[in-house]
Write a protein that holds these residues in place. Structure first.
Motif, short mmCIF file in Angstrom:
data_model
loop_
_atom_site.label_atom_id
_atom_site.label_comp_id
_atom_site.label_asym_id
_atom_site.label_seq_id
_atom_site.Cartn_x
_atom_site.Cartn_y
_atom_site.Cartn_z
N GLU A 855 0.83 -1.21 0.00
CA GLU A 855 0.00 0.00 0.00
C GLU A 855 0.87 1.27 0.00
OE1 GLU A 855 -2.21 -0.89 3.52
OE2 GLU A 855 -4.02 -1.43 2.40
N ILE A 856 1.96 1.23 0.77
CA ILE A 856 2.87 2.39 0.81
C ILE A 856 3.49 2.60 -0.56
CG2 ILE A 856 5.02 3.26 1.80
CD1 ILE A 856 4.26 1.83 4.40
N ALA A 857 3.87 1.52 -1.22
CA ALA A 857 4.48 1.62 -2.55
C ALA A 857 3.53 2.32 -3.52
CB ALA A 857 4.86 0.24 -3.05
N TYR A 858 2.24 1.92 -3.48
CA TYR A 858 1.27 2.53 -4.40
C TYR A 858 1.06 4.01 -4.07
CZ TYR A 858 0.24 -2.35 -5.56
OH TYR A 858 0.34 -3.65 -5.94
N GLN A 859 1.09 4.36 -2.77
CA GLN A 859 0.83 5.75 -2.36
C GLN A 859 1.97 6.68 -2.77
OE1 GLN A 859 -0.73 6.67 1.54
NE2 GLN A 859 -1.43 4.55 1.82
N VAL A 860 3.17 6.14 -2.94
CA VAL A 860 4.29 7.03 -3.33
C VAL A 860 4.68 6.83 -4.79
CG1 VAL A 860 5.18 7.18 -0.98
CG2 VAL A 860 6.00 5.35 -2.49
N GLY A 861 3.82 6.18 -5.60
CA GLY A 861 4.03 6.14 -7.04
C GLY A 861 4.79 4.94 -7.58
N TYR A 862 4.93 3.86 -6.80
CA TYR A 862 5.61 2.64 -7.28
C TYR A 862 4.55 1.58 -7.55
CZ TYR A 862 10.16 4.54 -6.00
OH TYR A 862 11.29 5.31 -5.93
N THR A 863 4.60 0.99 -8.76
CA THR A 863 3.62 -0.06 -9.10
C THR A 863 4.10 -1.44 -8.70
OG1 THR A 863 4.59 -0.21 -11.32
CG2 THR A 863 2.71 1.27 -11.03
N ASP A 864 5.42 -1.60 -8.46
CA ASP A 864 6.00 -2.90 -8.10
C ASP A 864 6.49 -2.83 -6.66
OD1 ASP A 864 8.62 -5.04 -9.53
OD2 ASP A 864 7.26 -5.31 -7.83
N PRO A 865 5.80 -3.46 -5.70
CA PRO A 865 6.23 -3.41 -4.30
C PRO A 865 7.64 -3.96 -4.11
CG PRO A 865 3.98 -4.20 -4.45
CD PRO A 865 4.49 -4.14 -5.84
N TYR A 867 10.19 -3.82 -6.24
CA TYR A 867 11.15 -2.79 -6.66
C TYR A 867 11.18 -1.64 -5.65
CZ TYR A 867 13.33 0.86 -9.48
OH TYR A 867 14.16 1.85 -9.92
N PHE A 868 10.01 -1.32 -5.08
CA PHE A 868 9.97 -0.28 -4.06
C PHE A 868 10.82 -0.66 -2.85
CE2 PHE A 868 8.51 2.83 -1.15
CZ PHE A 868 8.20 2.19 0.03
N SER A 869 10.70 -1.94 -2.40
CA SER A 869 11.47 -2.38 -1.23
C SER A 869 12.95 -2.30 -1.50
CB SER A 869 11.07 -3.81 -0.85
OG SER A 869 9.70 -3.87 -0.52
N LYS A 870 13.36 -2.68 -2.71
CA LYS A 870 14.77 -2.64 -3.07
C LYS A 870 15.27 -1.19 -3.09
CE LYS A 870 17.93 -4.08 -6.77
NZ LYS A 870 18.04 -4.72 -8.11
N ALA A 880 12.41 -1.50 5.04
CA ALA A 880 11.32 -0.74 5.63
C ALA A 880 10.98 -1.25 7.03
CB ALA A 880 10.09 -0.80 4.73
N THR A 881 11.04 -2.59 7.22
CA THR A 881 10.75 -3.16 8.54
C THR A 881 11.77 -2.69 9.57
OG1 THR A 881 9.81 -5.11 7.46
CG2 THR A 881 10.37 -5.30 9.80
N GLU A 882 13.06 -2.70 9.18
CA GLU A 882 14.12 -2.24 10.09
C GLU A 882 13.98 -0.73 10.37
OE1 GLU A 882 17.49 -3.36 7.84
OE2 GLU A 882 17.61 -5.41 8.65
N TYR A 883 13.58 0.03 9.37
CA TYR A 883 13.44 1.48 9.53
C TYR A 883 12.32 1.80 10.54
CZ TYR A 883 13.01 6.42 8.32
OH TYR A 883 13.00 7.78 8.36
#
Length: 894
Positions: A855-865, A867-870, A880-883
């Motif tokens: 959901e966070i990935a989609y809210q900031v403009g990333y279609t591939d979660p 790729y967003f995590s990387k 993101a979990t560690e952050y």
């Protein structure tokens, strides 16, 4: 019907015999019931007009209405500041006389006659206790068959015709000590009836006759200038005198008089006048005195008369002739002498004015000539500054070379010494020009004057040795701190010492001494020169006056040095003076005041010295060198119409920066738009378009508003500097200037720009607290650009197809200009800016722990979660979990 609380009512008989009441509640919507609800009396005049009395004034209804609904109400009441309005609003009764006069009886304002003016407005004329009534509280008024008005008041009964014809019948003279009440009175024309506290009183007005007793007026006392006049000072007793003569300057008189009537004296009124001074009678108010002050010399007649105890004015006037003798100054002889003196003064003034006009014309011509000289010198000085810059600049560069031959170095040092001397002379002329135009400003700082003076004296040591002149310095005080403008005081001391060396032969002596008192410090400069003739000592501090006499024609001088020195010292609220004897030498005394309270409130103070030689350094390559390849090389735009100066500036910076050149403001504008430099160095005075006009257009254009600019000019006054700064200059350097100083200024401005970028990045993109104070320096246009960019990015952050072209579409810039402006202001390319903003927003959402990674990935403009995590891990150095488990930090909230 007038009601006390319900306003006015009209009873209308209906066909069936019933009564219909018309009031403000049904028909009379215009009736001012809010104010006029407590009514006391209603009456009608001979013309059919209706008059209504109330506690708020009078309501007047013109009698030409056809039907009740057509009635128009006209209020008459007291108006603040209007002497013609009703003097008191509480009206008990209105009486309309047979001769069409209207009188209103008020509870506290006496009686008012209401007069209708030609313009249909009403004017009220009051008759009150001031005018002779025994009371201002009047309950009712009735007219008898002879046209007299009978006023029933709180103090008794008054028979009133006008102010001069009224008879009082006080309460204590009426039967049983009666007092009238607020009950209404009545009359049938023959008998008047009124209610009292003792019952009903009625009387026949015809049967009441005034008393015919006329009391004699007795003059009991006369005071002249507050001194009682006794029979010894008068020829006869005052009451027996018909004429008195007073000596000059007796300008204050006070009469005391009385009517010889022993009953009810409190109801006797007096009227008096001083014929020749008063134009009409004055009426007393409970007193038996008449006072006059500031009486001029002349002949007067004092007249006084009175009423009897019933208030009837009697023919008992008493006369006293008075003559005040004139003083000599008030006689015709004195006036004639005064006229002669005035004529003499006028002739003298005319003569003085003529002489003054001639002198003023001569001074004006001299000032015009001096101004022409000064303008010539000023213009020449401005022209000399650019060549001097081209001399001193290369000299400074050459003298920094370590492998310079000693002979060449000495020659260059001599050139630099004379170049500096020419700069001082040029500066002296420009200083004088600024002083004459009131444009010279002091920049005051605390200075140790002993050390300061010793350093100036040391400049002349080599010259003294070359000419075998004994130069000495002595001080009576170890140190003294003064608030002075060091640059200007240095010029003064340097000028006086230069003159001392100029006019002192070899093998003589020059001494400099310092002494001090509690209030001042004195710098004393003594030489054994030729001396100054007495006739020139008075003029030596005037402009274009030279120390050289006719015998010293070889010692050329401009004649403005000491004039400038005097002006500069006087700006410090000090003084400069001299003692001299021909053939013996001269001594100049410079007195400077301690403290700083003697300076004007708007004086500029400097808290520390600005020593360019000690505080500024020539930047090393590590300080300012940037890579020579790629887009990271900084661009400098040099706009200068002087070819040599432009080339010299290019040589200074060409090893470090990419240089773009222009020869005038128009070409500079075109180069700025096409090359988008990182910094602009520009002259002011140029053909086609000057530097300030160019800067104005650059600051107005969104493409170039962010580019810092340095202005080079020969105009060193503060007004010119302020004009340049207001136009958009980031710095202002006067010619001639130091190479190191210019290099440091360029480096400082570019460093400042990087600090602004870092500040914006940390506070607006990273969202972290900045440890430094807020950095100013952005123009309003640049701040607005960044604000708009931030706003657009926040709106489009969830747009997965967002590109740089999408952002450019929101601005009136080309893609290249947009790239350069974003890079210049933020330090990031537009692509990096988009990525930074997305990662910052993602960090905020991760901290909130309300959404999944997808959901966070989609809210900031990333279609591939995935790729967003990387991308998140590469950016923040953790997943993101560690952050989310990291300690809370300040972050950008968008």
């Amino acid at each position: 019907m007038a009601t006390y609380g319900g306003g006015i009512h009209l009873a209308e008989k209906m066909p069936d015999g019933s009564l219909r009441f018309i009031s403000a509640a049904n028909v009379w919507r215009e009736h001012p019931i809010g104010r006029f609800n407590k009514l006391r009396h209603i009456t009608e005049d001979t013309q059919g007009n209706i008059w209504i009395s109330s506690t708020a004034g009078i309501l007047y209804i013109q009698g030409d209405f056809v039907a009740p609904e057509h009635m128009v109400f006209h209020p008459i009441s007291h108006e603040q500041g209007n002497a013609g309005s009703l003097n008191y609003n509480d009206v008990h009764m209105i009486t309309c006389t047979r001769d069409q006069r209207i009188f209103a009886a008020t509870y506290g304002g006496g009686i008012n006659e209401i007069i209708r003016d030609p313009d249909a407005s009403f004017r009220c004329v009051p008759f009150t206790h001031k005018h002779g009534l025994i009371s201002d509280i009047i309950y009712s008024v009735r007219e008898d068959t002879e046209g007299n008005l009978w006023l029933f008041t709180a103090a008794g009964l008054i028979k009133f015709r006008d102010l001069q014809n009224q008879i009082f019948y006080p309460n204590d003279q009426l039967a049983f000590n009666m007092h009238f009440s607020e009950g209404i009175s009545a009359t049938n024309g023959e008998i008047i009836v009124s209610g009292t506290n003792r019952g009903i009183l009625y009387f026949h007005p015809r049967q009441i006759r005034p008393s015919g007793f006329s009391p004699r007026i007795f003059l009991s006392s006369l005071r002249v200038n507050n001194e009682e006049q006794t029979p010894e000072t008068l020829t006869t007793g005052l009451d027996n005198s018909t004429h008195i003569t007073l000596p000059p300057r007796n300008h204050s008189l006070q009469f005391v008089f009385s009517a010889l009537d022993m009953t009810d004296t409190e109801y006797i009124q007096y009227a008096y006048m001083l014929e020749g001074f008063d134009s009409s009678y004055r009426f007393t108010e409970g007193t038996r005195e008449a006072s006059y002050t500031n009486l001029p010399a002349g002949k007067y007649t004092f007249r006084v008369k009175s009423t009897n105890n019933e208030g009837v004015w009697m023919d008992n006037e008493r006369l006293l002739s008075i003559e005040v003798l004139p003083a000599f100054t008030e006689t015709m002889y004195a006036r004639a002498l005064f006229a002669l003196c005035v004529a003499g003064v006028f002739i003298t003034i005319l003569y003085v004015f003529t002489v003054f006009y001639r002198m003023k014309e001569r001074v004006r011509n001299e000032e015009l000539l001096a101004e022409l000289k000064l303008n010539f010198f000023t213009n020449v000085s401005h022209e000399l500054r650019t060549p001097l810059t081209l001399i001193s600049g290369p000299l400074e560069v050459l003298l920094k070379e370590e492998n310079l031959p000693a002979k060449l170095r000495n020659s260059l040092a001599i050139i630099q010494k004379n170049s500096d001397r020419m700069q001082r002379l040029v500066g002296q002329i420009l200083d004088f020009s600024k002083i004459q135009g009131n444009k010279m400003k002091l920049r005051i700082q605390c200075t140790e004057i002993v050390t300061f003076t010793r350093e100036i004296v040391s400049y002349f040591t080599t010259l003294a040795e070359e000419r075998n002149i004994r130069l000495s310095f002595a001080t009576e005080i170890p140190d003294a701190y003064l608030w002075i403008d060091t640059e200007k005081i240095e010029k003064v001391i340097f000028n006086v010492l230069s003159n001392a060396f100029k006019y002192t032969p070899d093998h003589r002596a020059i001494s400099v001494g310092i002494s001090g008192t509690k209030e001042t410090v004195c710098i004393e400069i003594t030489d054994q020169g030729t001396g100054i003739p007495l006739r020139k000592q008075q003029q030596i501090f005037e402009r274009f006056e030279s120390l050289a006499d006719k015998e010293q024609q070889s010692l050329l001088s401009s004649g403005i040095g000491l004039s400038v020195a005097k002006e500069l010292i006087e700006m410090h609220q000090g003084s400069i003076s001299l003692q001299s004897e021909v053939g013996e030498g001269s001594t100049f005394f410079i007195h400077l005041r301690k403290g700083k309270t003697h300076y004007a409130p708007d004086t500029e103070y400097i808290l520390a010295d600005l020593d360019l030689k000690s505080e500024l350094h020539t930047p090393s390559e590590e300080d300012i060198r940037e890579p020579q390849t790629g887009t990271d090389v900084l661009k400098l735009l040099i706009v200068e119409d002087n070819y040599e100066l432009k080339n010299f500036i290019r040589q200074i910076f060409q090893e470090t920066y990419c240089i773009v050149e222009a020869t005038d403001g128009k070409q500079g504008l075109e180069k700025a738009f096409s090359h988008l430099p990182d910094l602009i160095i520009t002259d002011i005075m140029m053909p086609v378009k000057n530097g300030l006009e160019m800067l104005q257009e650059l600051r107005k254009d969104e493409r170039t508003s962010h580019i810092p600019a340095i202005v080079l000019t020969a105009k060193a006054d503060m007004d010119s500097i302020l004009t340049g700064v207001r136009t958009g200059a980031d710095d202002y350097i006067t010619k001639p200037f130091s190479v190191s100083y210019l290099q440091e200024k360029v480096h400082s401005l570019l460093t400042r720009r990087r600090e602004i970028q870092e500040y914006f990045y940390q506070t607006h993109i990273r969202g972290t607290a900045h440890t430094k104070e807020s950095i100013s320096g952005l123009s309003e246009k640049d701040a607005a650009f960044l604000s708009k960019l931030d706003e657009v990015m926040n709106r489009q952050i969830s747009n997965e197809t967002l590109t740089v072209d999408d952002l450019v579409s929101y601005f009136t810039l080309s893609r290249t200009n947009f790239f350069h402006k974003v890079k210049s202001l933020t330090g990031l390319s537009p692509v990096a800016y988009i990525k930074e903003k997305r990662m910052q927003r993602a960090a905020v959402l991760v901290r909130e722990k309300q959404y999944s990674i997808a959901e966070i990935a989609y809210q900031v403009g990333y279609t591939d979660p995935h790729y967003f995590s990387k991308t998140f891990k590469l950016f923040w150095g953790m997943t993101a979990t560690e952050y989310a488990k990291e300690p809370e930090k300040e972050s950008f909230t968008g």
